[in-house]
Design an enzyme around this catalytic site. Structure first.
Site, PDB file in Angstrom:
ATOM      1  CG  ASP A 104      -2.136   1.140   1.047  1.00 42.26           C
ATOM      2  OD1 ASP A 104      -1.967   1.501   0.155  1.00 42.26           O
ATOM      3  OD2 ASP A 104      -2.582   1.225   2.027  1.00 42.26           O
ATOM      4  CG  ASP A 194      -3.678   3.912  -3.171  1.00 39.38           C
ATOM      5  OD1 ASP A 194      -4.313   3.046  -3.278  1.00 39.38           O
ATOM      6  OD2 ASP A 194      -3.448   4.645  -2.193  1.00 39.38           O
ATOM      7  CD  GLU A 195      -5.536  -1.064  -1.693  1.00 36.34           C
ATOM      8  OE1 GLU A 195      -5.308  -1.935  -0.511  1.00 36.34           O
ATOM      9  OE2 GLU A 195      -6.918  -0.531  -1.726  1.00 36.34           O
TER      10      GLU A 195
END
Length: 590
Positions: A104, A194-195
């Site tokens: 993350d 974003d992960e």
């Protein structure tokens, strides 16, 4: 490296990182936030809607408790035996052979902005204006957080720097980060911008801890972005673990049943992905605060929440999750939809024009994804924040805007009949029960290939329609449905905060107009009713005072409102659109 048999958790932390102790400040911040929102929203539609939702939830909890008391009056032995038998079956399915990493990015949008403006790294800064999409760790010390109304954040931290969203920049940086992920698992699964989840079981050259550490170092070296990682036997625990040592750290739960059970034992159920605010309150009401509490209340769960919820909660108690990682595009898509939030709108012509625009946007998405829908769902949110949905089944699978509009219009008309003078602030259209619109393959001799796979929804979100080479199906976990419900809950809360921010901004604008009436250049202007010059905002069409800086700030706020849902969605099929192409609009130069 610690032995995998040790009954303790393995923690990896960068020694040069100064951890932020947020726990000490949290109670004060929560009180401040609640008080600010209460003061700002008192008497508003937002406040009235919150009170209504709270009353409905309270009534539901009262019914749950009444049902629980009825169950207490009967013999629980049978229910306990059923629950224990199911627990034994789930235990047999536990897989401790895989090593899953959840990676993350730390405060991703803010971190990308800081690369362009390093001076912001050590000052409170956030991205988004109506509602914050993220904020850096300097801002978090003041209690600011993602999903918070912008005006609340400014009261907690008056010096907060708020930047507008720039998705082109964020997508470009996300592509750089994913190129590093592919070096460690070419078939990584992107969970959002974003992960991602990676399976590093086959990384025999180094230990899981070293592999995750090297990955984080490589991402930082090549992209300038720090990431945090959770290492665990499955995706559920890996996601929870990745948040244990943020920012720029990692946390490992080793592949040992005792360690997994110890990790889950005292974990608050609210920390589990898929348990939102409402479900958390319901569980708390029957005595479930931690995952260990689930076991003690196991006899009641099926009667109170249903079989799917029972299985989901039992998986939480045992720490069992998904152990396969695949590219997101290989999972079944259940629906394609688009929706738009706008200022209060009413009138036959306006609502039909908005439905037509929604239909055209949905057509673009259906053509791009190569799907048709057998079912159409219309979603509207009234000006009172009440959400209504209607569903229709066209005689054929539909994809084109003319058909979408034709079959959605009767649903809108029926709502207008049922609710005279209906005012809306959101409209959405979704196609479900999808079928592929890809052309059938034609072989060299002109014979047709296999028919397209029917992607009609038959189960959980990630129930696969493709088989492994050995003929086995991909696994499907009940938590997918709960994760989707929690996502929808977060989205609804964000939309309501957007509306509250909009109301707050309008109040401030009205107050400024009153304050500036005395600022006429000629005193006679006020006497004879000469009004000040105003500019119309090209996004919300509201008049704004002819002030360069104030006008630019207002436009940034409107742009943030229109795009905020895209920033918060978790790689779902929802496609949030703005009501116009904003690229052609200029800004007043300061």
């Amino acid at each position: 490296m610690a032995n995998a048999k040790q009954e303790s958790l393995i923690l990896t932390q960068d020694t040069n990182h100064e951890a932020i102790d947020q726990k000490k400040a949290r109670p004060l911040h929560n009180l401040s936030i609640s008080q600010i929102i209460h003061n700002a929203s008192r008497g508003s539609k937002f406040s009235n809607n919150q009170e209504l939702k709270d009353r409905i939830l309270t009534q539901k909890i009262e019914r749950l408790l009444a049902r629980k008391r009825q169950i207490d009056r009967v013999d629980l032995d049978h229910r306990l035996r059923l629950a224990d038998n199911h627990l034994a079956e789930l235990e047999l399915s536990r897989d401790l052979t895989q090593i899953i990493v959840h990676v993350d990015c730390d405060a991703f949008y803010a971190a990308v902005e800081e690369l362009d403006r390093p001076e912001l790294k050590h000052v409170p800064m956030a991205v988004g204006k109506g509602v914050l999409t993220t904020c850096n760790y300097s801002a978090r010390k003041f209690g600011c957080r993602s999903g918070m109304a912008g005006f609340v954040a400014m009261k907690l931290c008056p010096n907060l720097v708020c930047l507008p969203l720039n998705f082109e920049k964020y997508n470009a940086k996300a592509h750089e980060v994913r190129e590093v992920f592919a070096n460690y698992d070419p078939r990584f699964e992107a969970a959002s911008i974003d992960e991602a989840y990676l399976n590093i079981t086959k990384e025999h050259q180094m230990s899981p801890d070293d592999a995750a550490s090297n990955l984080r170092d490589e991402v930082l070296r090549k992209t300038g972005i720090t990431v945090s990682a959770g290492i665990a036997p499955n995706d559920k625990i890996a996601k929870i673990a990745s948040n244990k040592n943020k920012p720029n750290g990692q946390f490992r739960v080793t592949n040992d049943r005792k360690i997994v059970m110890a990790f889950m034992r005292d974990l608050p159920v609210r920390k589990v992905n898929g348990i939102g605010r409402v479900f958390d309150r319901e569980l708390d009401a029957i005595g479930i605060k931690t995952c260990e509490d689930i076991y003690h209340q196991r006899a009641y769960l099926t009667d109170l929440f249903g079989q799917k919820a029972f299985q989901f909660l039992m998986n939480c108690y045992l720490g069992i999750g998904r152990t396969t990682v695949r590219p997101a595009e290989e999972y079944e898509r259940k629906s394609v939809g688009t929706e738009s939030t706008f200022k209060d709108m009413s009138g036959r012509a306006q609502l039909r024009a908005k439905l037509r625009w929604i239909s055209e946007e949905l057509e673009k998405d259906l053509l791009r994804t190569e799907f048709k829908g057998r079912t159409l769902c219309l979603k509207v949110k009234l000006h009172t924040y009440e959400v209504l949905t209607r569903q229709a089944t066209p005689p054929k699978a539909v994809q084109l805007a003319d058909d979408l509009y034709q079959y959605a219009l009767p649903m809108l008309s029926k709502l207008e009949q049922d609710i005279p003078g209906m005012k809306l602030r959101l409209m959405g259209l979704r196609a479900t029960h999808l079928v592929s619109s890809k052309k059938k393959n034609v072989n060299f001799f002109g014979a047709r290939g296999l028919a397209p796979v029917n992607l009609e929804s038959q189960g959980t979100k990630r129930k696969a329609t493709v088989l492994e080479e050995d003929g086995t199906e991909w696994e499907a976990w009940p938590e997918e449905e709960f994760e989707e419900l929690a996502r929808q809950e977060r989205q609804a809360e964000t939309e309501e905060l957007e509306a509250l921010s909009q109301e707050q901004e309008q109040k401030e604008i009205d107050q400024r107009k009153e304050d500036e009436k005395v600022a006429y250049l000629n005193p006679r202007d006020h006497q004879f009713g000469i009004k000040e010059e105003c500019w119309e905002c090209p996004i919300c069409f509201r008049p704004q005072l002819a002030n360069d800086r104030a006008f630019n700030d207002h436009m940034d706020f409107c742009l943030s409102k229109q795009t905020i849902k895209e920033a918060l969605r978790d790689s779902t099929s929802v496609c949030v659109k703005t009501p116009m192409d904003l690229k052609g609009w200029g800004r007043k130069k300061v």
